[in-house]
Design an enzyme around this catalytic site. Structure first.
Site, PDB file in Angstrom:
ATOM      1  N   GLY A  16     -11.041   7.911   6.489  1.00  0.00           N
ATOM      2  CA  GLY A  16     -12.038   8.705   6.727  1.00  0.00           C
ATOM      3  C   GLY A  16     -13.328   8.129   7.221  1.00  0.00           C
ATOM      4  O   GLY A  16     -14.078   8.759   7.761  1.00  0.00           O
ATOM      5  N   LYS A  50       0.980  -1.195  -0.008  1.00  0.00           N
ATOM      6  CA  LYS A  50       0.007   0.074   0.129  1.00  0.00           C
ATOM      7  C   LYS A  50       0.964   1.317   0.214  1.00  0.00           C
ATOM      8  O   LYS A  50       1.637   1.357   0.920  1.00  0.00           O
ATOM      9  CB  LYS A  50      -1.000  -0.005   1.179  1.00  0.00           C
ATOM     10  CG  LYS A  50      -1.959   1.312   1.359  1.00  0.00           C
ATOM     11  CD  LYS A  50      -2.464   1.226   2.612  1.00  0.00           C
ATOM     12  CE  LYS A  50      -2.698   3.002   2.959  1.00  0.00           C
ATOM     13  NZ  LYS A  50      -3.777   3.153   4.035  1.00  0.00           N
ATOM     14  N   GLY A  77      -7.813   9.031   9.673  1.00  0.00           N
ATOM     15  CA  GLY A  77      -7.939   9.212  11.265  1.00  0.00           C
ATOM     16  C   GLY A  77      -9.117  10.006  11.625  1.00  0.00           C
ATOM     17  O   GLY A  77      -9.356  10.744  12.769  1.00  0.00           O
ATOM     18  N   ASN A 124      -9.153   1.490   9.847  1.00  0.00           N
ATOM     19  CA  ASN A 124      -8.469   1.454  11.117  1.00  0.00           C
ATOM     20  C   ASN A 124      -8.771   1.922  12.089  1.00  0.00           C
ATOM     21  O   ASN A 124      -9.460   1.243  13.117  1.00  0.00           O
ATOM     22  CB  ASN A 124      -7.018   1.808  10.897  1.00  0.00           C
ATOM     23  CG  ASN A 124      -5.938   1.253  11.745  1.00  0.00           C
ATOM     24  OD1 ASN A 124      -4.778   1.051  11.423  1.00  0.00           O
ATOM     25  ND2 ASN A 124      -6.351   1.051  13.099  1.00  0.00           N
ATOM     26  N   SER A 125      -8.842   3.257  12.234  1.00  0.00           N
ATOM     27  CA  SER A 125      -9.318   4.267  13.493  1.00  0.00           C
ATOM     28  C   SER A 125     -10.591   4.169  14.014  1.00  0.00           C
ATOM     29  O   SER A 125     -10.705   3.949  15.173  1.00  0.00           O
ATOM     30  CB  SER A 125      -9.063   5.592  12.877  1.00  0.00           C
ATOM     31  OG  SER A 125      -7.558   5.981  12.684  1.00  0.00           O
TER      32      SER A 125
END
Lengths: 66, 267
Positions: free
Chosen positions: B195, B107, B168, B216-217
């Site tokens: 996002g 990535k 994030g 992720n976040s």
């Protein structure tokens, strides 16, 4: 001899090869990758790649990231 | 035949096939145990990792992420997070390939500055060119500019990953119209990366026609990450099914009752 390992100046004794250095850091068998002076040293060449005074060694691993 | 194989085909990236369209990151968790449990609950098959300096003897018993997220079970997707120029990003990918025994799916993300983490598309394009030439399969994080996305595809990137909003931030999809333009013109998978704040954002991305989302976040920073991982899994599946089912048209005035208007006994 003095090496720069992950940005840290370190004096090492009786270290000839990349494999010696990895063993001395208790990293043998770990999932790591090694660069010497910004050139990757493949796992298969750890024992045959010798280290010299002032070499800049980077040892990296995978950590959490997105 | 299962309902999945009747209606859908697997996500294909660089010749690999995946049943799950949710990709997850491994950053920001409390510990590796929580990371492993959340990844498991998400059903993700592609899992991102970062490449950083190893500790050199300070803590030799430190557990290793790849012992929890095993490369034998998951497709590990090393990222170039933290790189602000093409050269650093290429170097990071080369180290990742060595770290993962020749694994060449990466990535690519090259950031513009550290307060927005907005992608630097000039450096991204430069790094992508070098990496594709060097044999990497490049999944590329970029802005939601459809021209840039098309350029990255034509250069040989195997997937294009526009942001929904800043990394994030949890702001969701701030420009769904731009994402639609990218999706409509793409022949490689388009995945929203960055996002996503909540499962409805992920479902919306899938309903727009994205091939997958990377989260992720939104999972790691939920109060209960494992539960949120499961919610994201369901949202991505629901959004994908909704896309394939094709939604009803929107009507301004012509209200149409769902129950019959005939046979009323109330006169």
């Amino acid at each position: 001899m003095q090496l720069y390992i992950n940005g840290e100046a370190r004096r090492v004794e009786q270290i000839d090869s990349v494999a010696d250095l990895i063993a001395s850091l208790d990293l043998a068998g770990r999932r790591i990758a090694v660069e010497v002076n910004e050139a990757i040293v493949p796992r298969t060449r750890h024992t045959t790649t010798t280290l010299n005074e002032g070499d800049r060694v980077e040892i990296v691993h995978a950590i959490g990231g997105g | 035949m299962s309902i999945d194989s009747q209606w859908d085909t697997p996500l294909q990236i660089a010749g690999r096939r995946f049943a799950s369209r949710l990709l997850v990151g491994t950053g920001k968790y409390r510990d590796l145990e929580e990371t492993g449990a959340a990844v498991e609950a998400s059903g993700a098959e592609i899992v991102t990792v970062a490449v950083r300096r190893s500790n050199i003897g300070q803590n030799p018993d430190e557990p290793n992420l790849l012992d929890v997220i095993s490369p034998e079970r998951y497709t590990i997707l090393p990222n170039t997070a933290g790189c602000y120029n093409a050269r650093d990003a290429v170097r990071t990918c080369q180290l990742a390939r060595e770290l993962l025994d020749g694994h060449d799916l990466v990535k690519l993300e090259v950031l513009g500055n550290d307060h927005t983490l907005y992608p630097n598309v000039m450096e991204t394009i430069s790094a992508a060119r070098t990496l594709v030439e060097d044999g990497f399969d490049v999944m590329v994080y970029t802005s939601d500019d459809p021209i840039v996305a098309a350029e990255l595809e034509s250069m040989g990137c195997c997937a294009v990953m526009p942001l929904g909003s800043l990394i994030g931030s949890g702001h969701g999809l701030l420009n769904p119209h731009a994402l639609s333009l990218i999706i409509d013109n793409a022949r490689v998978p388009i995945l929203v990366d960055a996002g996503i704040g909540t499962p409805s954002d992920a479902a919306m991305a899938m309903e727009l026609g994205c091939d997958g989302v990377l989260v992720n976040s939104a999972i790691a920073h939920a109060r209960q990450p494992v539960l949120m991982a499961r919610a994201m899994k369901k949202a991505v599946e629901a959004g994908r099914d909704a896309r394939l089912a094709e939604r009803m048209g929107r009507k301004t005035y012509a209200a149409s009752p769902s129950s019959p208007t005939e046979g009323l006994f109330t006169g």
